[in-house]
Design a protein around this motif. Structure first.
Motif, mmCIF file in Angstrom:
data_model
loop_
_atom_site.group_PDB
_atom_site.id
_atom_site.type_symbol
_atom_site.label_atom_id
_atom_site.label_comp_id
_atom_site.label_asym_id
_atom_site.label_seq_id
_atom_site.Cartn_x
_atom_site.Cartn_y
_atom_site.Cartn_z
ATOM 1 N N ALA A 1 -46.071 30.451 -23.498
ATOM 2 C CA ALA A 1 -45.004 31.261 -23.637
ATOM 3 C C ALA A 1 -43.761 31.090 -22.882
ATOM 4 O O ALA A 1 -43.645 30.364 -21.977
ATOM 5 N N LYS A 2 -42.769 31.237 -23.756
ATOM 6 C CA LYS A 2 -41.292 30.840 -23.097
ATOM 7 C C LYS A 2 -40.904 31.582 -21.924
ATOM 8 O O LYS A 2 -40.155 31.248 -21.125
ATOM 9 N N SER A 3 -41.233 33.138 -22.039
ATOM 10 C CA SER A 3 -41.066 33.993 -20.998
ATOM 11 C C SER A 3 -42.262 35.067 -20.766
ATOM 12 O O SER A 3 -42.901 35.475 -21.908
ATOM 13 N N VAL A 4 -42.200 35.470 -19.751
ATOM 14 C CA VAL A 4 -43.082 36.637 -19.423
ATOM 15 C C VAL A 4 -42.111 37.887 -18.670
ATOM 16 O O VAL A 4 -41.797 37.609 -17.658
ATOM 17 N N PHE A 5 -41.914 38.787 -19.428
ATOM 18 C CA PHE A 5 -40.722 39.733 -18.928
ATOM 19 C C PHE A 5 -41.797 41.080 -18.088
ATOM 20 O O PHE A 5 -42.933 41.298 -18.589
ATOM 21 N N VAL A 6 -41.291 41.254 -17.219
ATOM 22 C CA VAL A 6 -42.203 41.987 -16.197
ATOM 23 C C VAL A 6 -41.197 43.362 -15.482
ATOM 24 O O VAL A 6 -40.270 42.839 -15.004
ATOM 25 N N HIS A 7 -41.264 44.401 -16.371
ATOM 26 C CA HIS A 7 -40.395 45.578 -15.871
ATOM 27 C C HIS A 7 -40.730 45.978 -14.561
ATOM 28 O O HIS A 7 -42.001 46.156 -14.048
ATOM 29 N N CYS A 8 -39.788 46.202 -13.405
ATOM 30 C CA CYS A 8 -39.856 46.480 -12.086
ATOM 31 C C CYS A 8 -38.956 47.369 -11.937
ATOM 32 O O CYS A 8 -37.987 47.521 -12.510
ATOM 33 N N GLY A 9 -39.258 48.212 -10.886
ATOM 34 C CA GLY A 9 -38.263 49.195 -10.234
ATOM 35 C C GLY A 9 -38.288 50.706 -11.160
ATOM 36 O O GLY A 9 -39.224 50.858 -11.943
ATOM 37 N N MET A 10 -37.184 51.268 -11.199
ATOM 38 C CA MET A 10 -36.887 52.515 -11.886
ATOM 39 C C MET A 10 -37.059 52.271 -13.307
ATOM 40 O O MET A 10 -36.698 51.368 -13.919
#
Ligand SMILES: [Zn+2]
Length: 319
Positions: free
Chosen positions: A166-175
């Motif tokens: 995978a070119k990227s793994v987006f991980v939502h953090c925070g609010m």
């Protein structure tokens, strides 16, 4: 003097007198499948509203079929001089929608898909999306789907992301707040404690060849996000959205955030994004203009500017 970047026929945007390529790392592809999933969730055991009824109630344009929506996005990027955009399939199971847009316009779109690692078919979906469908990366939302980043389910997904390059793994953090869920009266039982960037450190250290993207400067968990990205050069922030989380920090401005992120991480760990999603609003030019103004104020130009608006994106997703 920084030189304008030669771009051939690709669209250009003008920043401080220089031509700079603009790539947007964070756009949502609100397909019929996306609206259909929300309609089904809202209806429960009753008959779901049609996509047109849902978009009509929001005063948004109906997306039309996948070709129509992909064409709409390309026209929008052209209108604003945006070169490429990462499109996110924004509900688990909708990865085919973005795959079709990427297949039609591989030079303009990068394809990302939302995955809930807790769903029984998550591993199969992840593998199929990254191989057969040719998508570039996945997006996980620990707070929304209520799983820990160090859970077994998440570990399996990180492993698959690495196996399938995978070119990227987006991980939502925070609010986290999802406007459309509020507008449709859908519950948002988010547990934002689960979006702590510190939990990403052992994972990013285990997979140094994977790039992890934390959107919105980690949305309020910015101190932790900066610590994580300082320790792990494979963690990158995207700058997208109006960054409304800033209101939780007394006195903080987005200019302060950019200054701090640039001084600690430098531009190679920053990637421009808008968080654009629905039409007719389309590409969120005001977000772009706000960030341009901030970078001007900070005296950022030349290679640093280029890195934020296109270089980091190209390093991750290819030129
Ligand atoms: Zn977003």
């Amino acid at each position: 003097m920084p030189q304008p970047i030669p771009l051939g026929a690709t669209p250009l945007a003008k920043l401080k007198g220089h031509l700079v390529t603009i790539n947007d790392a964070h756009c949502h592809f609100f397909s019929e499948g996306f609206f259909g999933a929300l309609a089904r969730e809202r209806a429960g055991s009753s008959t779901p509203d049609s996509v047109e009824a849902i978009t009509g109630s929001l005063k948004w344009e109906a997306p039309g079929n996948l070709t129509t929506l992909a064409d709409r996005w390309v026209a929008e990027l052209n209108k604003h001089g945006v070169n490429r955009a990462a499109l996110i399939a924004s509900v688990p199971g909708d990865e085919d929608s973005v795959a079709s847009a990427v297949a039609k316009y591989p030079d303009r779109f990068v394809g990302l898909f939302m995955l809930n690692p807790q769903q029984p078919d998550a591993a199969d979906r992840c593998t199929r999306a990254l191989t057969e469908l040719g998508l570039h990366g996945l997006c996980i939302f620990p707070a929304m789907h209520r799983f820990a980043l160090d859970s077994q389910q998440a570990a399996r997904i990180f492993e698959l992301a690495a196996i399938h390059n995978a070119k990227s793994v987006f991980v939502h953090c925070g609010m986290l707040s999802v406007g459309i869920r509020k507008k449709l009266g859908l519950p948002s039982r988010f547990d934002i404690r689960l979006g702590d960037p510190l939990a990403l450190i052992p994972i990013a250290s285990t997979y140094p060849d994977l790039t992890f993207v934390i959107p919105h400067f980690a949305a309020g968990f910015t101190r932790e996000g900066l610590m994580a990205a300082s320790l792990c050069p494979n963690i990158v922030f995207d700058t997208s959205s109006s960054n409304g989380w800033i209101k939780y920090h007394p006195g903080l401005t987005l200019t302060d955030v950019f200054r701090q992120a640039l001084s600690i991480l430098g531009p190679s760990q920053l990637m421009f994004g808008t968080d654009s999603s629905f039409f007719p609003r389309g590409w969120q030019r005001p977000i772009f203009e706000q960030q341009c103004a901030i970078l001007r104020e900070l005296g950022v130009e030349g290679d640093t500017q280029r890195e934020i608006f296109s270089g980091t994106f190209e390093r991750i997703y290819g030129a």
